[in-house]
Design a protein around this motif. Structure first.
Motif, PDB file in Angstrom:
ATOM      1  N   PRO A 263       9.269 -23.967 -11.616  1.00  0.00           N
ATOM      2  CA  PRO A 263       7.823 -23.762 -12.304  1.00  0.00           C
ATOM      3  C   PRO A 263       6.614 -24.216 -11.526  1.00  0.00           C
ATOM      4  N   GLU A 264       5.502 -23.179 -11.864  1.00  0.00           N
ATOM      5  CA  GLU A 264       4.501 -23.576 -11.195  1.00  0.00           C
ATOM      6  C   GLU A 264       3.915 -25.016 -11.281  1.00  0.00           C
ATOM      7  N   SER A 265       4.015 -25.683 -12.390  1.00  0.00           N
ATOM      8  CA  SER A 265       3.743 -27.144 -12.398  1.00  0.00           C
ATOM      9  C   SER A 265       4.112 -28.064 -11.589  1.00  0.00           C
ATOM     10  N   ILE A 266       5.364 -27.686 -11.059  1.00  0.00           N
ATOM     11  CA  ILE A 266       6.059 -28.530 -10.012  1.00  0.00           C
ATOM     12  C   ILE A 266       6.297 -27.951  -8.824  1.00  0.00           C
ATOM     13  N   ASP A 267       5.552 -26.785  -8.417  1.00  0.00           N
ATOM     14  CA  ASP A 267       5.637 -26.104  -7.302  1.00  0.00           C
ATOM     15  C   ASP A 267       5.302 -26.794  -6.288  1.00  0.00           C
ATOM     16  N   ASN A 268       6.248 -27.090  -5.094  1.00  0.00           N
ATOM     17  CA  ASN A 268       5.790 -27.765  -3.837  1.00  0.00           C
ATOM     18  C   ASN A 268       6.044 -26.730  -2.809  1.00  0.00           C
ATOM     19  N   LEU A 269       5.078 -26.576  -2.016  1.00  0.00           N
ATOM     20  CA  LEU A 269       5.314 -25.728  -1.065  1.00  0.00           C
ATOM     21  C   LEU A 269       6.299 -25.933   0.214  1.00  0.00           C
ATOM     22  N   GLU A 270       6.353 -27.167   0.469  1.00  0.00           N
ATOM     23  CA  GLU A 270       7.299 -27.742   1.642  1.00  0.00           C
ATOM     24  C   GLU A 270       8.680 -27.417   1.045  1.00  0.00           C
ATOM     25  N   SER A 271       8.848 -27.626  -0.468  1.00  0.00           N
ATOM     26  CA  SER A 271      10.376 -27.435  -0.768  1.00  0.00           C
ATOM     27  C   SER A 271      10.622 -25.958  -0.922  1.00  0.00           C
ATOM     28  N   LYS A 272       9.834 -25.205  -0.967  1.00  0.00           N
ATOM     29  CA  LYS A 272       9.846 -23.616  -1.207  1.00  0.00           C
ATOM     30  C   LYS A 272      10.373 -23.205   0.222  1.00  0.00           C
ATOM     31  N   LYS A 273       9.728 -23.714   1.259  1.00  0.00           N
ATOM     32  CA  LYS A 273       9.914 -23.291   2.419  1.00  0.00           C
ATOM     33  C   LYS A 273      11.497 -23.805   2.886  1.00  0.00           C
ATOM     34  N   LEU A 274      11.930 -25.062   2.411  1.00  0.00           N
ATOM     35  CA  LEU A 274      13.139 -25.563   3.017  1.00  0.00           C
ATOM     36  C   LEU A 274      14.169 -24.716   2.250  1.00  0.00           C
ATOM     37  N   PHE A 275      13.840 -24.392   0.716  1.00  0.00           N
ATOM     38  CA  PHE A 275      14.816 -23.353   0.250  1.00  0.00           C
ATOM     39  C   PHE A 275      15.062 -21.891   0.788  1.00  0.00           C
ATOM     40  N   SER A 276      13.812 -21.646   1.478  1.00  0.00           N
ATOM     41  CA  SER A 276      13.911 -20.178   1.902  1.00  0.00           C
ATOM     42  C   SER A 276      14.547 -20.510   3.359  1.00  0.00           C
ATOM     43  N   LEU A 277      14.413 -21.513   3.806  1.00  0.00           N
ATOM     44  CA  LEU A 277      15.119 -21.657   5.192  1.00  0.00           C
ATOM     45  C   LEU A 277      16.666 -21.693   4.951  1.00  0.00           C
ATOM     46  N   PHE A 278      16.999 -22.459   4.027  1.00  0.00           N
ATOM     47  CA  PHE A 278      18.394 -22.563   3.647  1.00  0.00           C
ATOM     48  C   PHE A 278      18.856 -20.970   3.177  1.00  0.00           C
ATOM     49  N   ASN A 279      18.253 -20.385   2.374  1.00  0.00           N
ATOM     50  CA  ASN A 279      18.498 -19.136   2.069  1.00  0.00           C
ATOM     51  C   ASN A 279      18.620 -18.176   3.323  1.00  0.00           C
ATOM     52  N   THR A 280      17.718 -18.052   4.045  1.00  0.00           N
ATOM     53  CA  THR A 280      17.715 -17.100   5.255  1.00  0.00           C
ATOM     54  C   THR A 280      18.360 -17.652   6.532  1.00  0.00           C
ATOM     55  N   ALA A 281      18.688 -18.779   6.608  1.00  0.00           N
ATOM     56  CA  ALA A 281      19.048 -19.362   8.031  1.00  0.00           C
ATOM     57  C   ALA A 281      20.438 -19.870   7.768  1.00  0.00           C
ATOM     58  N   VAL A 282      20.626 -21.111   6.621  1.00  0.00           N
ATOM     59  CA  VAL A 282      21.921 -21.599   6.608  1.00  0.00           C
ATOM     60  C   VAL A 282      23.004 -21.074   5.849  1.00  0.00           C
ATOM     61  N   VAL A 283      22.746 -20.199   4.952  1.00  0.00           N
ATOM     62  CA  VAL A 283      23.782 -19.588   4.193  1.00  0.00           C
ATOM     63  C   VAL A 283      24.319 -18.424   5.058  1.00  0.00           C
ATOM     64  N   PRO A 284      23.687 -17.682   5.767  1.00  0.00           N
ATOM     65  CA  PRO A 284      24.271 -16.820   6.606  1.00  0.00           C
ATOM     66  C   PRO A 284      25.055 -17.655   7.809  1.00  0.00           C
ATOM     67  N   ILE A 285      25.021 -18.825   8.000  1.00  0.00           N
ATOM     68  CA  ILE A 285      25.791 -19.563   8.982  1.00  0.00           C
ATOM     69  C   ILE A 285      27.302 -19.721   8.153  1.00  0.00           C
ATOM     70  N   LEU A 286      27.100 -20.215   6.943  1.00  0.00           N
ATOM     71  CA  LEU A 286      28.176 -20.753   5.839  1.00  0.00           C
ATOM     72  C   LEU A 286      28.904 -19.543   5.627  1.00  0.00           C
ATOM     73  N   ASN A 287      28.718 -18.347   5.408  1.00  0.00           N
ATOM     74  CA  ASN A 287      29.454 -17.276   4.982  1.00  0.00           C
ATOM     75  C   ASN A 287      30.686 -17.145   6.126  1.00  0.00           C
ATOM     76  N   PRO A 288      30.608 -16.991   7.329  1.00  0.00           N
ATOM     77  CA  PRO A 288      31.602 -16.518   7.852  1.00  0.00           C
ATOM     78  C   PRO A 288      32.520 -18.189   8.237  1.00  0.00           C
ATOM     79  N   MET A 289      32.014 -19.175   7.982  1.00  0.00           N
ATOM     80  CA  MET A 289      32.748 -20.442   7.937  1.00  0.00           C
ATOM     81  C   MET A 289      33.291 -20.557   6.849  1.00  0.00           C
ATOM     82  N   ILE A 290      33.129 -20.187   5.506  1.00  0.00           N
ATOM     83  CA  ILE A 290      33.966 -20.364   4.271  1.00  0.00           C
ATOM     84  C   ILE A 290      34.957 -19.279   4.322  1.00  0.00           C
ATOM     85  N   TYR A 291      34.938 -18.003   4.762  1.00  0.00           N
ATOM     86  CA  TYR A 291      35.633 -17.113   4.760  1.00  0.00           C
ATOM     87  C   TYR A 291      36.542 -17.394   5.914  1.00  0.00           C
TER      88      TYR A 291
END
Length: 313
Positions: A263-291
């Motif tokens: 929600p915009e009322s609790i929007d935090n730019l730094e947390s958005k960056k962290l979620f984006s970093l997790f989505n674009t960098a960490v998840v692609p690492i975990l995919n081959p590890m999980i499989y």
């Protein structure tokens, strides 16, 4: 009334994850490590699937597509951080920024479509095992993969056209670590109602909700079929065949929902960056590890590959 200078831009300045000078070197080495692990893990999956005949099945064919998307996605999103630290230049041209945004948007759609197709593959294997090889033959698998890639390009094109239609920006400083549509939208000086509507419909409903719904429906049928299996061993074996895919789906969609549905009322730019970093960098690492960790076929193939590699030397 406060005046704001609106101007057309020829380049953008990417602020990155943090502007603190003392954090630049640690961030660079962390991102470099993440990128190398992602590149190595997903390349390993691609090699194993291409070299081992036992892995030439529909599930691993789609997994190799997922690995290819992960390699492209991390390269597009993380190269700015790596390049700016080495060169000291954190600027990117307007054309380059638009190109990166388009590629990333299409890859985001691709990965969700491929995961939905993998969900259908698990549905066919568990719910209709007698007709599995007929449904998931080589031709159909190729068609499903091609449609997933093409749909990503088609869904990202209207977004690119919409953003290119705006001629002026409040600033050329993007408070993010790569060119993404949401940070860019905040810089546009014109009315963005139409763009907001497209992001909601195109990005939210078509790109995200549709493959999520298809995956969710597949797993409703899968779980229903598994629960009707009489033996506990049979239920465990059936669930084990789709557990890796289910973990990846939950991980990715949880990250996306946290990133875009805050929600915009609790929007935090730094947390958005962290979620984006997790989505674009960490998840692609975990995919081959999980499989790799949860799949006996991949582990066996890796052991054979390493054994043959040692023998050859």
């Amino acid at each position: 009334m406060e005046q704001i200078n609106y101007t057309a831009v020829t380049y953008f300045i990417i602020k990155g994850i943090s502007e603190k000078p003392e954090l630049q070197a640690p961030i660079f080495f962390l991102i470099l490590l993440i990128y190398l692990i992602c590149l190595g893990g997903n390349t390993m999956i691609l090699l194993l699937v291409s070299l081992d005949p036992q892995l030439r099945t529909p599930m691993y064919f789609f997994l190799s597509n997922l690995s290819l998307i992960d390699i492209f996605s991390t390269t597009v999103t993380l190269h700015n951080i790596l390049f700016s630290f080495i060169s000291g230049d954190n600027t990117t041209s307007f054309i380059s920024c638009m190109t990166h945004m388009y590629i990333f948007s299409s890859l985001q759609s691709d990965v969700l479509s491929i995961l939905a197709v993998m969900g259908y593959d698990r549905y066919a294997a568990i719910c209709n095992p007698l007709h599995y090889h007929m449904k998931m033959n080589q031709k159909n698998c190729l068609i499903l993969a091609t449609v997933s890639w093409v749909m990503g390009c088609m869904e990202a094109t209207p977004l690119l056209v919409a953003i290119l239609s705006f001629k002026c920006y409040k600033s050329n400083i993007i408070d993010h670590f790569f060119c993404d549509d949401m940070p860019l939208k905040k810089l546009i000086c014109s009315d963005t109602t139409f763009l907001d509507l497209y992001i909601l419909i195109g990005g939210g409903l078509i790109t995200c909700f549709t493959p999520f719904s298809l995956t969710f429906i597949s797993y409703i049928f899968i779980i229903n079929t598994i629960m009707r299996i009489n033996s506990s061993t049979g239920r465990h074996k059936a669930f084990y065949t789709c557990s890796s895919h289910l973990i990846v789906v939950i991980l990715l969609y949880t990250t996306i929902f946290c990133q875009y549905l805050t929600p915009e009322s609790i929007d935090n730019l730094e947390s958005k960056k962290l979620f984006s970093l997790f989505n674009t960098a960490v998840v692609p690492i975990l995919n081959p590890m999980i499989y790799s960790l949860k799949n006996k076929d991949v582990k066996s193939s890796l052991r054979r590959f390493l054994k043959e590699f040692k023998v050859s030397f």
